[in-house]
Design a protein around this motif. Sequence first.
Motif, mmCIF file in Angstrom:
data_model
loop_
_atom_site.group_PDB
_atom_site.id
_atom_site.type_symbol
_atom_site.label_atom_id
_atom_site.label_comp_id
_atom_site.label_asym_id
_atom_site.label_seq_id
_atom_site.Cartn_x
_atom_site.Cartn_y
_atom_site.Cartn_z
ATOM 1 N N TYR A 194 43.030 52.087 35.585
ATOM 2 C CA TYR A 194 43.523 50.710 35.640
ATOM 3 C C TYR A 194 42.335 49.784 35.908
ATOM 4 O O TYR A 194 41.547 50.025 36.825
ATOM 5 C CB TYR A 194 44.557 50.555 36.754
ATOM 6 C CG TYR A 194 45.789 51.412 36.552
ATOM 7 C CD1 TYR A 194 46.885 50.930 35.846
ATOM 8 C CD2 TYR A 194 45.844 52.711 37.056
ATOM 9 C CE1 TYR A 194 48.013 51.721 35.655
ATOM 10 C CE2 TYR A 194 46.959 53.509 36.863
ATOM 11 C CZ TYR A 194 48.044 53.009 36.161
ATOM 12 O OH TYR A 194 49.155 53.796 35.961
ATOM 13 N N THR A 228 41.271 45.567 36.169
ATOM 14 C CA THR A 228 41.775 44.197 36.220
ATOM 15 C C THR A 228 40.815 43.256 35.491
ATOM 16 O O THR A 228 39.600 43.449 35.499
ATOM 17 C CB THR A 228 41.966 43.710 37.668
ATOM 18 O OG1 THR A 228 40.688 43.493 38.282
ATOM 19 C CG2 THR A 228 42.740 44.726 38.490
ATOM 20 N N ASP A 229 41.394 42.249 34.857
ATOM 21 C CA ASP A 229 40.617 41.186 34.216
ATOM 22 C C ASP A 229 40.968 39.889 34.932
ATOM 23 O O ASP A 229 42.117 39.441 34.897
ATOM 24 C CB ASP A 229 40.956 41.093 32.727
ATOM 25 C CG ASP A 229 40.004 40.168 31.961
ATOM 26 O OD1 ASP A 229 39.366 39.306 32.594
ATOM 27 O OD2 ASP A 229 39.912 40.307 30.726
ATOM 28 N N THR A 230 39.972 39.299 35.580
ATOM 29 C CA THR A 230 40.206 38.118 36.414
ATOM 30 C C THR A 230 39.579 36.865 35.817
ATOM 31 O O THR A 230 39.117 35.978 36.536
ATOM 32 C CB THR A 230 39.673 38.364 37.839
ATOM 33 O OG1 THR A 230 38.279 38.720 37.763
ATOM 34 C CG2 THR A 230 40.426 39.495 38.517
ATOM 35 N N SER A 240 44.849 37.112 33.900
ATOM 36 C CA SER A 240 44.957 37.528 35.308
ATOM 37 C C SER A 240 45.780 38.817 35.253
ATOM 38 O O SER A 240 46.880 38.898 35.771
ATOM 39 C CB SER A 240 45.639 36.452 36.154
ATOM 40 O OG SER A 240 46.895 36.087 35.605
ATOM 41 N N THR A 241 45.191 39.804 34.611
ATOM 42 C CA THR A 241 45.931 40.919 34.037
ATOM 43 C C THR A 241 45.351 42.266 34.445
ATOM 44 O O THR A 241 44.136 42.404 34.613
ATOM 45 C CB THR A 241 45.903 40.800 32.493
ATOM 46 O OG1 THR A 241 46.380 39.504 32.116
ATOM 47 C CG2 THR A 241 46.753 41.862 31.831
ATOM 48 N N ILE A 242 46.232 43.253 34.587
ATOM 49 C CA ILE A 242 45.824 44.641 34.787
ATOM 50 C C ILE A 242 46.040 45.382 33.471
ATOM 51 O O ILE A 242 47.135 45.344 32.902
ATOM 52 C CB ILE A 242 46.636 45.324 35.898
ATOM 53 C CG1 ILE A 242 46.499 44.560 37.219
ATOM 54 C CG2 ILE A 242 46.186 46.776 36.072
ATOM 55 C CD1 ILE A 242 47.432 45.061 38.308
ATOM 56 N N PRO A 267 44.691 39.526 39.923
ATOM 57 C CA PRO A 267 44.685 40.843 40.555
ATOM 58 C C PRO A 267 43.234 41.291 40.725
ATOM 59 O O PRO A 267 42.568 41.647 39.762
ATOM 60 C CB PRO A 267 45.436 41.721 39.545
ATOM 61 C CG PRO A 267 45.140 41.081 38.221
ATOM 62 C CD PRO A 267 44.940 39.607 38.480
ATOM 63 N N ASP A 268 42.740 41.240 41.928
ATOM 64 C CA ASP A 268 41.323 41.520 42.191
ATOM 65 C C ASP A 268 41.147 43.009 42.489
ATOM 66 O O ASP A 268 41.109 43.836 41.594
ATOM 67 C CB ASP A 268 40.849 40.633 43.337
ATOM 68 C CG ASP A 268 39.336 40.578 43.463
ATOM 69 O OD1 ASP A 268 38.664 41.532 43.035
ATOM 70 O OD2 ASP A 268 38.813 39.587 44.011
ATOM 71 N N ILE A 313 42.082 46.786 43.349
ATOM 72 C CA ILE A 313 43.240 47.557 42.903
ATOM 73 C C ILE A 313 43.153 48.976 43.443
ATOM 74 O O ILE A 313 42.085 49.583 43.470
ATOM 75 C CB ILE A 313 43.331 47.537 41.355
ATOM 76 C CG1 ILE A 313 44.591 48.231 40.854
ATOM 77 C CG2 ILE A 313 42.089 48.132 40.722
ATOM 78 C CD1 ILE A 313 44.828 48.032 39.362
ATOM 79 N N ALA A 370 47.623 45.639 44.039
ATOM 80 C CA ALA A 370 46.493 44.759 43.746
ATOM 81 C C ALA A 370 46.482 43.587 44.714
ATOM 82 O O ALA A 370 47.534 43.061 45.093
ATOM 83 C CB ALA A 370 46.549 44.250 42.307
ATOM 84 N N CYS A 417 46.158 39.892 45.262
ATOM 85 C CA CYS A 417 46.418 38.749 44.374
ATOM 86 C C CYS A 417 46.406 37.441 45.164
ATOM 87 O O CYS A 417 46.154 37.429 46.368
ATOM 88 C CB CYS A 417 47.762 38.933 43.669
ATOM 89 S SG CYS A 417 47.851 40.421 42.632
#
Length: 344
Positions: free
Chosen positions: A222, A224-226, A241-243, A271-272, A274, A284, A286
Amino acid sequence: MATNVTIPAHPATDTSQIPSAFQIHDNKFLDIIGSTPKLDVLLRNDNVPFAHEASVFVPSTDELFVTSNIFTDPITNKFTIQINKVKVVAHPVTSEIINSTIPMANGAVNHGDGILFCGQGNLTATSGLYQMSIQPPYEANLLVSTFYSREFNSPNDVVIHSDGSIWFTDPSYGSKQGIRPKPQLPNQVYRFDPVTKNARVVADGFGQPNGIAFSPDEKTVYITDTAYTLGDGTTDPTRPSTIYAFDVSIIDGEQFLTNRRVFAMADTGVPDGIKLDMEGNVYAGCGDGINVWSPGGVLLGKILIKDGAANFSFGRNGQMFILNENILWAAQLSRSVKGALLKI
């Protein structure tokens, strides 16, 4: 026409006794938090945002290592990041600033008998992965700083596979924040073999890759894209702001990430950090606290923290340490909950 949705009562739990900080979206969340969840302030420092990243719990010493957010050192008047060691079972809880040579330390993970840190680097010191001892004088050694001839941007988070390989994210936040030169690489995810020194790009196509974690069986990664957070203090709600979830596939004897798919999206902030528990639930940090999803991507519930949480870690028997910049929180979940990293 709007309708009211009623969550059926959990047969084993009186939900009226659960603190409002534990927001239930699915009854399965009750199995995670148990019948008597708690959320308490463990440590506070109103002068320094000491509790931002890393959150590495060391079971042998009952100590938690955390990295601060970037702040201006009042003595040097320069941007800096602190590493703090928190004695979480002391009464009262105490912390110690670690005198480390790691430049702009960020995410970290237990590694061998020490801690592996992401060093974001600065305008004069290279970025990379640093192995630090957990004992004074906290010696740190650089493991890798380049993708062959090109310097990494500003490594953010890192995780270890059971085969010993090191997987880490490398966004360009350092440059956006003015602490690193112009990026020399795309925003990517890497696999580094500390034995052969082989470095491979395993995933790209991110706005800003950030948190990374394996499922308990290591069949899924997994990431995350922040990119929602631009890095200069502003945000863009049209950016991720996606996993994302990936399968870990073996092709010609090597690990590849395949079958990229959206796993979940945070509705507040990004979601920073995880992590997963041993049941495969995904947690996550958040913008509103800790968000928890089932292995199938269903939002189960939230641990609400004012101003959110960048990162966190599991302790023993359902304890969770939550980093909230100036405040370190301790949440007590069901004692049956075990984090997938330490399995305790």
